[in-house]
Design an enzyme around this catalytic site. Structure first.
Site, PDB file in Angstrom:
ATOM      1  N   TYR A  53      38.842  12.908   2.984  1.00 36.26           N
ATOM      2  CA  TYR A  53      38.526  12.538   4.155  1.00 36.26           C
ATOM      3  C   TYR A  53      39.553  13.062   5.279  1.00 36.26           C
ATOM      4  O   TYR A  53      40.686  12.726   5.540  1.00 36.26           O
ATOM      5  CB  TYR A  53      38.648  11.023   4.473  1.00 36.26           C
ATOM      6  N   SER A 208      28.203   4.089   4.955  1.00 39.18           N
ATOM      7  CA  SER A 208      27.496   4.325   5.913  1.00 39.18           C
ATOM      8  C   SER A 208      26.321   2.974   6.032  1.00 39.18           C
ATOM      9  O   SER A 208      25.187   3.391   6.076  1.00 39.18           O
ATOM     10  CB  SER A 208      26.460   5.800   5.615  1.00 39.18           C
ATOM     11  N   GLY A 211      24.027   3.440   8.726  1.00 37.36           N
ATOM     12  CA  GLY A 211      23.117   4.295   8.936  1.00 37.36           C
ATOM     13  C   GLY A 211      23.514   5.825   9.307  1.00 37.36           C
ATOM     14  O   GLY A 211      23.136   6.702   9.360  1.00 37.36           O
TER      15      GLY A 211
END
Length: 287
Positions: A53, A208, A211
């Protein structure tokens, strides 16, 4: 905050996903730290990150370092906060994602993650994504070795199939505590893995869960039932989505990503949102 079981401990029913604070489009560090602090203030005790990340090639582990800094600067007690990180996914710095599931790489990566997080042993370490060029059993075998050596306290896998869950559980000697797969009203293909985890008592962490970064704000527009239930309760469709996911099984612990305090403050309220059987049926039908 409602609590759920992850291995041998209890964590908040809603976690915080750190990725949006470190990749493309990320906010400045001050806002990111404020977001993490807001999560802690709201009772979040599970924070998800990964060494991949980051945005640029020369900042591997940006999110891990950010989280460590935020935890250190928060005024409260962080002893019950579980930081879960992952290894095996890489970002060369050109926006792409690559894979490295080689055991020797994972064993080096976990040490670097521990250094950035400022810990002697990582609370939860997850194999980020299967590498088709490396036998899956070899990659998970490295995680087992790290667990045996005490380099990590708990072991998990991510982006896994039912078969890989069972194989990992076998290799780890029954010590697999988490599976982190994509799951949301928009993305249901991991429903089988969710149900399998529920049967085995393994924590299922939807990533997620709203979405995705680009589509989370459109959840209500794309799923009318979620918008209607949200309106009835005077809450956001995103909050309804998280509450729906929590209703699917006691092992589900969503980890919505956030890059502003108001986002995670809204998300954590899903743990207290009570939906009727009829509402849940309508949501199931619309997902």
């Amino acid at each position: 905050m409602q609590q759920r079981t992850l291995g041998d401990i209890q964590v908040s029913a809603i976690g915080l996903g750190g990725m949006p604070m470190s990749i493309e489009g990320r906010p400045d560090e001050e806002r990111s730290i404020s977001t993490i602090h807001a999560a802690l203030e709201a009772g979040v005790t599970l924070i998800d990150t990964a060494d991949a990340y980051h945005r640029d090639a020369d900042e591997v582990g940006h999110n891990e370092s950010l989280i460590a800094k935020a935890l250190k600067s928060w005024g409260g007690d962080t002893s019950s906060v579980l930081v879960a990180t992952k290894g095996g996914h890489l970002r060369p710095g050109d926006g792409s994602w690559t894979l490295n599931g080689r055991p020797e790489y994972l064993k080096q990566a976990v040490k670097e993650s521990a250094r950035r997080l400022g810990v002697d042993a990582i609370g939860l370490y997850q194999f980020h994504r299967p590498d088709p060029e490396v036998d899956y059993a070899e990659s998970v075998g490295a995680i087992r070795d790290l667990l045996d050596e005490g380099v990590i306290v708990r072991a998990g896998i991510s982006n896994a199939t039912v078969e890989q869950i069972d194989l990992s559980q076998e290799i780890l000697g029954g010590r697999l505590v988490s599976v982190q797969n994509q799951f949301s009203p928009k993305f249901l293909s991991s429903r089988g893995e969710l149900e399998h985890c529920a049967k085995l008592g393994i924590a299922f962490l939807p990533w997620s869960p709203l979405g995705g970064i680009s589509d989370a704000s459109e959840l209500g527009s794309n799923h009318s039932a979620f918008a209607e239930v949200a309106k009835a309760h005077d809450v956001s469709p995103q909050q309804v989505a998280l509450a729906w996911e929590l209703s699917l099984a006691d092992v589900v612990i969503p980890i919505p990503g956030a890059s502003r305090p108001t986002s995670i403050e809204d998300s954590v309220k899903a743990a207290d949102l009570e939906l009727s059987d009829d509402e849940l049926k309508a949501l199931d039908a619309d997902a």
